[in-house]
Enzyme design. Sequence first.
Site, PDB file in Angstrom:
ATOM      1  N   GLU A  97       7.167   1.280   4.326  1.00 44.35           N
ATOM      2  CA  GLU A  97       5.950   1.965   4.762  1.00 44.35           C
ATOM      3  C   GLU A  97       4.714   1.127   4.462  1.00 44.35           C
ATOM      4  OE1 GLU A  97       7.401   6.603   4.266  1.00 44.35           O
ATOM      5  OE2 GLU A  97       6.499   5.582   2.552  1.00 44.35           O
ATOM      6  N   GLU A 156      15.417   7.195   1.633  1.00 40.46           N
ATOM      7  CA  GLU A 156      14.961   8.402   0.949  1.00 40.46           C
ATOM      8  C   GLU A 156      15.915   9.574   1.128  1.00 40.46           C
ATOM      9  OE1 GLU A 156      11.017   6.188   1.653  1.00 40.46           O
ATOM     10  OE2 GLU A 156      13.019   6.268   2.513  1.00 40.46           O
TER      11      GLU A 156
END
Length: 264
Positions: free
Chosen positions: A115, A135
């Site tokens: 990210e 995640e």
Amino acid sequence: MTNTTDNPIHTSRNGAILEVTLDRPKANAIDGPTSKLMGDVFAGFRDDPELRVAILSAAGERFFSAGWDLKVAAEGEPPDTDYGVGGFGGLQELPGLNKPVIAAVNGMAVGGGFELALSCDLIYAAEHARFALPEINVGVLADAASIKLPRRIPHHVAMDMLLTGRWMEAEEAARWGLVNEVLPAEVLMNRVREIALLLAEGPPLVFAATKETIRMTENLSEQEALQLVNNKGVPSVNALYASEDLQEGTRAFAEKRKPVWKGR
């Protein structure tokens, strides 16, 4: 910034270029204090009129960044901790960052590290770089990636990464247009610095207008976006059109010379 052995962020200046290196062994994972420091560094870059381009890289050859420090998380740091003025990694939510930032991904970009790369304007990757959003395996939402990734690559490819946590090799990332170039590790930084020098010589007010226009219009229809720009709704565009640089650009073109940009 003065570098110390215990400082997880190293910076160096080369004229108008700021190099920012994340150095937090072993995986360059980011906790709250590191994120706050990164936010302060990039806010300083944003606010320094002498700086025009930033390069974000990481120490070591294995990890660009493993993202959120799960060891710290296991010790009690919550996902909604205060990550500082720029949000996680100092870039994702930093307001008014209208200067180019280049990511030099020299290893694995995982979770929040991926990210972080997505928060940059250009991404150059070493051949051994890999990308993943694992995640899902620890029961955490890849929030920024869930927003950004389907806008950068085909929807179903993005969903594959988000729902399975699989790895994407650098060459596949290039195939989907996720990175600008894939390079041998030994020439990565030279290439990124070459691009940074090119940008540093460019018109900073145009870069600012470009970034702000994209940011302010990304959720608008084309007609709405054009109306916003044409009705003087983008401050950096208005500043550009009233600038000395605009006059310099037109004069330089007429005089068949290279313009001298002053950023005003």
